[in-house]
Design a protein around this motif. Structure first.
Motif, mmCIF file in Angstrom:
data_model
loop_
_atom_site.group_PDB
_atom_site.id
_atom_site.type_symbol
_atom_site.label_atom_id
_atom_site.label_comp_id
_atom_site.label_asym_id
_atom_site.label_seq_id
_atom_site.Cartn_x
_atom_site.Cartn_y
_atom_site.Cartn_z
ATOM 1 N N GLN A 48 0.665 -1.113 0.384
ATOM 2 C CA GLN A 48 -0.095 -0.012 0.189
ATOM 3 C C GLN A 48 0.691 1.453 0.078
ATOM 4 N N SER A 49 2.181 1.164 0.564
ATOM 5 C CA SER A 49 2.427 2.568 1.065
ATOM 6 C C SER A 49 3.591 2.836 -0.341
ATOM 7 N N PHE A 50 4.053 1.136 -1.461
ATOM 8 C CA PHE A 50 4.376 2.047 -2.773
ATOM 9 C C PHE A 50 3.082 2.315 -3.162
ATOM 10 N N ALA A 51 1.904 1.894 -3.138
ATOM 11 C CA ALA A 51 1.179 2.142 -4.386
ATOM 12 C C ALA A 51 0.906 3.334 -4.898
ATOM 13 N N ARG A 52 0.588 4.188 -2.988
ATOM 14 C CA ARG A 52 0.120 5.476 -2.378
ATOM 15 C C ARG A 52 1.682 6.377 -3.858
ATOM 16 N N ILE A 53 3.196 6.320 -3.801
ATOM 17 C CA ILE A 53 4.361 7.028 -3.869
ATOM 18 C C ILE A 53 3.973 6.952 -4.953
ATOM 19 N N TYR A 54 4.090 5.797 -6.046
ATOM 20 C CA TYR A 54 3.755 5.658 -7.265
ATOM 21 C C TYR A 54 2.403 6.613 -7.749
ATOM 22 N N CYS A 55 0.968 6.391 -7.561
ATOM 23 C CA CYS A 55 0.198 6.936 -7.807
ATOM 24 C C CYS A 55 0.221 8.849 -7.084
#
Length: 115
Positions: free
Chosen positions: A50-57
């Motif tokens: 989830q934290s990695f996805a937030r960074i990308y988005c």
């Protein structure tokens, strides 16, 4: 990584067999459930899907971090020519989304900063 998590879930399952099946589900570990973190003590970093996805988005309008985090784990593949995700590789060059969006960028970053 997936194999390790499956092995740990097997050990947990064998030790909680006495619990009702509905309660056993609370002990399942999965990055998709947000109860697994990836970390390295050598470099002092930790992240979840989830934290990695937030960074990308953050830098890509229209991308939903909750939906993106769901395809970051498991048998999902990224087709760079179509810029889309699928449940099976569409060519021999497709790699799992976890490798494409998490492992490779981390390896590249470490190679540049450590060397």
């Amino acid at each position: 990584l997936k194999h390790t998590i499956e092995e740990i879930n097997g050990i947990i399952a064998s030790s909680i067999m006495h619990l009702p099946e509905a309660e056993q589900k609370a002990y399942v570990l999965s990055p998709l459930l947000g109860n697994v973190l990836f970390a390295t003590s050598s470099y002092g970093s930790i992240f979840s899907l989830q934290s990695f996805a937030r960074i990308y988005c953050q830098n890509r309008k229209g991308m939903n971090p909750d939906l993106f985090s769901k395809v970051l784990w498991g048998n999902y593949y990224f087709d760079s020519s179509k810029r889309s995700f699928s449940k099976s590789p569409t060519s021999e060059y497709n790699r799992r989304v976890f490798v494409e969006f998490i492992l490779d960028p981390l390896y590249k970053m470490m190679a540049h900063t450590v060397s």
